[in-house]
Design a protein around this motif. Structure first.
Motif, PDB file in Angstrom:
ATOM      1  N   SER A 165       0.835  -1.200   0.000  1.00  0.00           N
ATOM      2  CA  SER A 165       0.000   0.000   0.000  1.00  0.00           C
ATOM      3  C   SER A 165       0.868   1.246   0.000  1.00  0.00           C
ATOM      4  CB  SER A 165      -0.924   0.012   1.222  1.00  0.00           C
ATOM      5  OG  SER A 165      -0.168   0.008   2.428  1.00  0.00           O
ATOM      6  N   GLU A 200       1.383   5.169   1.199  1.00  0.00           N
ATOM      7  CA  GLU A 200       0.971   6.170   2.181  1.00  0.00           C
ATOM      8  C   GLU A 200       1.443   7.577   1.809  1.00  0.00           C
ATOM      9  OE1 GLU A 200      -1.113   5.296   4.439  1.00  0.00           O
ATOM     10  OE2 GLU A 200      -0.963   3.188   3.874  1.00  0.00           O
ATOM     11  N   LYS A 215      -0.759  10.142  -3.424  1.00  0.00           N
ATOM     12  CA  LYS A 215      -2.206  10.022  -3.256  1.00  0.00           C
ATOM     13  C   LYS A 215      -2.933  11.223  -3.846  1.00  0.00           C
ATOM     14  CE  LYS A 215      -2.683   7.031   0.805  1.00  0.00           C
ATOM     15  NZ  LYS A 215      -3.215   6.936   2.177  1.00  0.00           N
ATOM     16  N   GLY A 254      -6.398   9.884  -4.601  1.00  0.00           N
ATOM     17  CA  GLY A 254      -6.544   8.835  -3.600  1.00  0.00           C
ATOM     18  C   GLY A 254      -6.882   7.472  -4.163  1.00  0.00           C
ATOM     19  N   THR A 255      -6.967   7.384  -5.489  1.00  0.00           N
ATOM     20  CA  THR A 255      -7.268   6.094  -6.119  1.00  0.00           C
ATOM     21  C   THR A 255      -6.065   5.633  -6.930  1.00  0.00           C
ATOM     22  OG1 THR A 255      -8.188   7.146  -8.098  1.00  0.00           O
ATOM     23  CG2 THR A 255      -9.699   6.714  -6.270  1.00  0.00           C
ATOM     24  N   SER A 256      -6.118   4.427  -7.406  1.00  0.00           N
ATOM     25  CA  SER A 256      -5.047   3.926  -8.263  1.00  0.00           C
ATOM     26  C   SER A 256      -5.266   4.397  -9.688  1.00  0.00           C
ATOM     27  CB  SER A 256      -5.000   2.399  -8.221  1.00  0.00           C
ATOM     28  OG  SER A 256      -6.215   1.854  -8.679  1.00  0.00           O
TER      29      SER A 256
END
Length: 350
Positions: free
Chosen positions: A308, A310, A315, A320-322
């Motif tokens: 993941s 951070e 982000k 905030g998404t891939s």
């Protein structure tokens, strides 16, 4: 003392040290093109976890490959870290790496981010981190929809708007090699002609300079690797904050093949004297601990599965998404760069 001479002397010192190491002392000799202070945590973490000491020589990708050729079987190098797919591919083709078999690495690193296996299953190099090649644009002058694909960099609607570093820089060669893999030689050459026609100025500087040029109004759009933008996003300097606020970022081709990503990767040197330790080091770099250093310390995207992110800048870039990244084999991108360079010469892309 010239850097090349200094680096060569350091390499010679490594060779002497390797010969003098006692049977009890465990070492691994590293040739690295990664010049990031945050990597010190990686090296100390590896030594703490394994007891294996790292001896390091720093140079750029081309310098490391040239040194390995010159040193031949006398090279003290055990493990190689390079920061571009094309350079890793060249090292493989030139026979400078030894294929290795590692269940840990094979399970952690996706197949498209490592070299094509040999007939007996050996792998010459592994991608250990990635950086996306994105487009930044002036939020006042440019609509995001006009720059949300790489193809639009060569579209006449963006004439006179583009800033980019040298076409022959490895980061761009890999991007262009990826485009060629997606659309073929003929369309890639036509696209490169369009890119040249859309330049606001002659190619110059690094990726950070392109971002600055967009913020300063010298051009309206530019191409950069994500970690350069992330550095600016994470700073508290007033001028950098103001610069970032003026530009938008887009991950191109989300509706088609995905955004191009280049890699920083590792290999075991062909004549490694400590090959087992070299493999251990590469396996450590694929661990969750090391992958988090890549992401949070140097603003790169992890390659290992299940790690993941951070990092607040990474982000923020993606909301905030891939993001969707291309899935073509990175080895194919490296293989295309020779033809791409010929195209650049033909279309006059400096």
């Amino acid at each position: 003392m010239p850097k090349t001479v200094k680096a060569l002397l350091t390499a010679c010192a490594l060779a002497a040290a390797a010969g003098a190491v006692s049977a009890q002392e465990q070492v691994v000799n590293l040739y690295s093109a990664r010049h990031y202070s945050t990597d010190e945590a990686l090296y100390s973490g590896f030594t703490k976890a394994t007891g294996i000491k790292i001896n390091r020589v720093d140079a750029d990708d081309a310098g490391i490959l040239a040194r390995l050729k010159a040193e031949g079987s006398a090279s003290p190098a055990d493990v190689i870290l390079l920061v571009d797919a094309a350079r890793l591919y060249k090292g493989e083709v030139d026979g400078l790496f030894q294929p290795i078999k590692s269940k840990v690495l094979n399970e952690a690193i996706p197949a498209q981010l490592r070299s094509v296996p040999t007939t007996d299953g050996g792998v010459s190099w592994f991608g250990l981190s990635t950086r996306a090649r994105v487009i930044v644009y002036n939020k006042v002058k440019v609509q995001k929809a006009d720059v949300d694909t790489y193809e639009e960099l060569g579209d006449a609607k963006n004439k006179g708007k583009l800033c980019i570093r040298s076409g022959s820089h490895p980061y761009n060669l890999s991007l262009f090699g990826a485009v060629m893999e997606h659309v073929g030689e003929q369309k890639t050459e036509a696209w490169l002609k369009g890119v040249v026609a859309n330049l606001a100025r002659a190619p110059k500087g690094g990726d950070t300079d392109q971002i600055k040029a967009v913020a300063a109004g010298e051009c309206d759009i530019a191409v950069t690797n994500t970690y350069y933008l992330a550095r600016l996003m994470r700073t508290t300097k007033a001028e950098d904050v103001a610069m970032v606020n003026k530009v938008g970022v887009v991950f191109p081709n989300q509706d088609t093949w995905g955004t191009h990503v280049n890699i920083s990767g590792g290999a075991v040197a062909r004549h490694a004297k400590n090959s087992a330790n070299a493999v251990k080091f590469l396996e450590y770099l694929a661990s969750a601990e090391a992958q988090n250093y890549f992401a949070n310390g140097n603003n790169e995207w992890p390659t290992a599965k299940g790690v993941s992110i951070e990092n607040p800048a990474l982000k923020a870039m993606t909301g905030g998404t891939s993001f969707k990244s291309e899935t073509i084999p990175i080895s194919a991108v490296g293989a295309n760069t020779t033809k791409v360079q010929q195209m650049l010469d033909k279309v006059g892309f400096q």
